[in-house]
Scaffold this motif. Structure first.
Motif, PDB file in Angstrom:
ATOM      1  N   TYR A   1       0.719  -1.217   0.151  1.00  0.00           N
ATOM      2  CA  TYR A   1       0.145   0.008   0.059  1.00  0.00           C
ATOM      3  C   TYR A   1       0.785   1.197  -0.091  1.00  0.00           C
ATOM      4  O   TYR A   1       0.559   2.255  -0.724  1.00  0.00           O
ATOM      5  N   LYS A   2       1.803   1.132   0.891  1.00  0.00           N
ATOM      6  CA  LYS A   2       2.807   2.407   0.954  1.00  0.00           C
ATOM      7  C   LYS A   2       3.442   2.652  -0.317  1.00  0.00           C
ATOM      8  O   LYS A   2       3.756   3.734  -0.827  1.00  0.00           O
ATOM      9  N   PHE A   3       3.885   1.464  -1.088  1.00  0.00           N
ATOM     10  CA  PHE A   3       4.871   1.454  -2.228  1.00  0.00           C
ATOM     11  C   PHE A   3       3.673   2.060  -3.440  1.00  0.00           C
ATOM     12  O   PHE A   3       4.122   2.977  -4.358  1.00  0.00           O
ATOM     13  N   ASP A   4       2.525   1.681  -3.346  1.00  0.00           N
ATOM     14  CA  ASP A   4       1.421   2.106  -4.154  1.00  0.00           C
ATOM     15  C   ASP A   4       1.383   3.538  -4.161  1.00  0.00           C
ATOM     16  O   ASP A   4       1.346   4.267  -5.254  1.00  0.00           O
ATOM     17  N   LEU A   5       1.284   4.121  -2.830  1.00  0.00           N
ATOM     18  CA  LEU A   5       1.133   5.638  -2.701  1.00  0.00           C
ATOM     19  C   LEU A   5       2.324   6.245  -3.323  1.00  0.00           C
ATOM     20  O   LEU A   5       2.272   7.441  -3.923  1.00  0.00           O
ATOM     21  N   LEU A   6       3.741   5.791  -3.192  1.00  0.00           N
ATOM     22  CA  LEU A   6       4.793   6.431  -3.475  1.00  0.00           C
ATOM     23  C   LEU A   6       4.963   6.551  -4.926  1.00  0.00           C
ATOM     24  O   LEU A   6       5.074   7.604  -5.464  1.00  0.00           O
ATOM     25  N   VAL A   7       4.434   5.370  -5.618  1.00  0.00           N
ATOM     26  CA  VAL A   7       4.400   5.511  -7.177  1.00  0.00           C
ATOM     27  C   VAL A   7       3.386   6.601  -7.600  1.00  0.00           C
ATOM     28  O   VAL A   7       3.615   7.115  -8.581  1.00  0.00           O
ATOM     29  N   GLU A   8       2.212   6.814  -7.130  1.00  0.00           N
ATOM     30  CA  GLU A   8       1.218   7.645  -7.417  1.00  0.00           C
ATOM     31  C   GLU A   8       1.894   9.035  -7.136  1.00  0.00           C
ATOM     32  O   GLU A   8       1.864   9.969  -8.079  1.00  0.00           O
ATOM     33  N   ASN A   9       2.517   9.528  -6.232  1.00  0.00           N
ATOM     34  CA  ASN A   9       3.180  10.556  -5.797  1.00  0.00           C
ATOM     35  C   ASN A   9       4.332  11.037  -6.850  1.00  0.00           C
ATOM     36  O   ASN A   9       4.448  12.164  -7.115  1.00  0.00           O
ATOM     37  N   VAL A  10       4.998   9.964  -7.082  1.00  0.00           N
ATOM     38  CA  VAL A  10       6.365  10.191  -8.188  1.00  0.00           C
ATOM     39  C   VAL A  10       5.687  10.332  -9.438  1.00  0.00           C
ATOM     40  O   VAL A  10       6.255  11.391 -10.154  1.00  0.00           O
ATOM     41  N   ASN A  11       4.389   9.763  -9.918  1.00  0.00           N
ATOM     42  CA  ASN A  11       3.729  10.050 -11.203  1.00  0.00           C
ATOM     43  C   ASN A  11       3.347  11.280 -11.362  1.00  0.00           C
ATOM     44  O   ASN A  11       3.274  12.022 -12.337  1.00  0.00           O
ATOM     45  N   ARG A  12       3.135  12.090 -10.098  1.00  0.00           N
ATOM     46  CA  ARG A  12       2.502  13.762 -10.188  1.00  0.00           C
ATOM     47  C   ARG A  12       3.769  14.566 -10.057  1.00  0.00           C
ATOM     48  O   ARG A  12       3.456  15.692 -10.144  1.00  0.00           O
ATOM     49  N   CYS A  13       4.956  14.038 -10.007  1.00  0.00           N
ATOM     50  CA  CYS A  13       5.887  14.947  -9.714  1.00  0.00           C
ATOM     51  C   CYS A  13       6.465  15.338 -11.112  1.00  0.00           C
ATOM     52  O   CYS A  13       6.759  14.873 -12.003  1.00  0.00           O
ATOM     53  N   ASN A  14       6.530  16.950 -10.900  1.00  0.00           N
ATOM     54  CA  ASN A  14       7.239  17.612 -12.210  1.00  0.00           C
ATOM     55  C   ASN A  14       8.413  18.727 -11.710  1.00  0.00           C
ATOM     56  O   ASN A  14       8.262  19.803 -12.154  1.00  0.00           O
ATOM     57  N   LEU A  15       8.872  18.404 -10.472  1.00  0.00           N
ATOM     58  CA  LEU A  15       9.944  19.241 -10.050  1.00  0.00           C
ATOM     59  C   LEU A  15      10.929  19.594 -10.876  1.00  0.00           C
ATOM     60  O   LEU A  15      11.590  20.910 -10.814  1.00  0.00           O
ATOM     61  N   CYS A  16      11.412  18.749 -11.703  1.00  0.00           N
ATOM     62  CA  CYS A  16      12.590  18.947 -12.619  1.00  0.00           C
ATOM     63  C   CYS A  16      12.171  19.417 -13.874  1.00  0.00           C
ATOM     64  O   CYS A  16      11.535  18.582 -14.833  1.00  0.00           O
ATOM     65  N   SER A  17      12.320  20.434 -14.348  1.00  0.00           N
ATOM     66  CA  SER A  17      11.649  21.245 -15.480  1.00  0.00           C
ATOM     67  C   SER A  17      12.200  20.464 -16.939  1.00  0.00           C
ATOM     68  O   SER A  17      11.180  20.276 -17.717  1.00  0.00           O
ATOM     69  N   ARG A  18      13.390  19.985 -16.952  1.00  0.00           N
ATOM     70  CA  ARG A  18      13.671  19.167 -18.302  1.00  0.00           C
ATOM     71  C   ARG A  18      13.243  17.930 -18.388  1.00  0.00           C
ATOM     72  O   ARG A  18      13.034  17.155 -19.461  1.00  0.00           O
ATOM     73  N   MET A  19      12.775  17.395 -17.221  1.00  0.00           N
ATOM     74  CA  MET A  19      12.134  15.896 -17.141  1.00  0.00           C
ATOM     75  C   MET A  19      10.646  16.144 -17.106  1.00  0.00           C
ATOM     76  O   MET A  19      10.096  15.044 -16.816  1.00  0.00           O
ATOM     77  N   ALA A  20      10.030  17.288 -16.924  1.00  0.00           N
ATOM     78  CA  ALA A  20       8.730  17.394 -16.604  1.00  0.00           C
ATOM     79  C   ALA A  20       8.051  16.534 -17.680  1.00  0.00           C
ATOM     80  O   ALA A  20       8.096  16.840 -18.801  1.00  0.00           O
ATOM     81  N   GLY A  21       6.557  15.809 -17.376  1.00  0.00           N
ATOM     82  CA  GLY A  21       5.921  14.925 -18.167  1.00  0.00           C
ATOM     83  C   GLY A  21       6.780  13.804 -18.643  1.00  0.00           C
ATOM     84  O   GLY A  21       5.965  13.109 -19.522  1.00  0.00           O
ATOM     85  N   ARG A  22       7.769  13.578 -18.387  1.00  0.00           N
ATOM     86  CA  ARG A  22       8.491  12.275 -18.760  1.00  0.00           C
ATOM     87  C   ARG A  22       7.876  11.021 -17.949  1.00  0.00           C
ATOM     88  O   ARG A  22       7.362  11.072 -16.835  1.00  0.00           O
ATOM     89  N   CYS A  23       7.948  10.072 -18.726  1.00  0.00           N
ATOM     90  CA  CYS A  23       7.913   8.719 -17.800  1.00  0.00           C
ATOM     91  C   CYS A  23       8.695   8.582 -16.663  1.00  0.00           C
ATOM     92  O   CYS A  23       9.842   8.812 -16.604  1.00  0.00           O
ATOM     93  N   LYS A  24       8.012   8.246 -15.522  1.00  0.00           N
ATOM     94  CA  LYS A  24       8.607   7.931 -14.186  1.00  0.00           C
ATOM     95  C   LYS A  24       8.806   6.377 -14.245  1.00  0.00           C
ATOM     96  O   LYS A  24       7.812   5.796 -14.203  1.00  0.00           O
ATOM     97  N   VAL A  25      10.035   5.969 -13.967  1.00  0.00           N
ATOM     98  CA  VAL A  25      10.233   4.414 -13.707  1.00  0.00           C
ATOM     99  C   VAL A  25      10.456   3.931 -12.354  1.00  0.00           C
ATOM    100  O   VAL A  25      11.391   3.870 -11.768  1.00  0.00           O
TER     101      VAL A  25
END
Length: 198
Positions: free
Chosen positions: A8-32
């Motif tokens: 459950y905690k991992f799934d929440l982390l994955v959700e948060n990672v997928n919403r992250c756009n902090l790095c401008s040159r990688m914004a919108g890229r696939c999060k692995v």
């Protein structure tokens, strides 16, 4: 119950990672970061530099398909561990590219901004051994809790960091092979078996 809680905690982390756009040159890229990274009960956690644009960025499987992935697969096979038994992640979870669209090294700010995600992964898995693959991975740990390890001096030498054992290794990509060839890296990986049996 503990396993369900970890998932459950991992799934929440994955959700948060997928919403992250902090790095401008990688914004919108696939999060692995997903179930494709490996076992949440892994004894060994591998940390690379960043997902490669040719395969990991497309498949969401770290160190898979491109030359770095093929080299890593051979090195991992030599230890007796399988991908299902380890967890593989990166210092940054998106593919950094230069202005021509080629893979490039993540900068200090990008490593720092992704270090919270990495810290949460480490705390969740609690591996017996953390293997850093290259200088960027070693720098990512430094962004979490400072250390004095330098790759050239620390390579293949188990070192304590917080409550973990760290094994710094060179990256299996073509650029790093100039500094440490694949045969030497095969020898390095045998140290892993001296620490933990597959």
């Amino acid at each position: 119950m503990l396993q369900v809680d970890k998932k459950y905690k991992f799934d929440l982390l994955v959700e948060n990672v997928n919403r992250c756009n902090l790095c401008s040159r990688m914004a919108g890229r696939c999060k692995v970061l997903s179930v494709n990274n490996g076992s949440l009960d892994a004894k060994v956690l591998f940390i690379g530099e960043a997902p490669g644009r040719l395969e990991a960025d497309r498949t969401q499987i770290p160190f898979f398909g491109d030359q770095s992935g093929k080299n890593f697969g051979k090195l991992l096979d030599s230890t007796g561990f399988t991908r299902d038994e380890v967890f593989i992640t990166n210092a940054v979870l998106c593919n950094p590219r230069d202005e021509k669209g080629n893979n490039t090294t993540p900068n200090k700010e990008e490593i720092w901004q992704c270090s919270l995600h990495l810290s949460l992964v480490i705390d969740m898995i609690k591996p017996q051994l953390i293997v850093t693959l290259g200088q960027s991975a070693l720098s990512a740990l430094n962004a979490i809790t400072p250390h004095s390890m330098a790759l050239r001096e620390a390579v293949a030498k188990p070192t304590r960091w917080m409550e973990y054992t760290i094994l710094p290794m060179y990256h299996p990509g073509q650029r790093a092979l100039i500094h440490r060839n694949l045969n030497t890296q095969f020898s390095d990986y045998q140290v892993l078996n001296d620490i933990i049996e597959p």
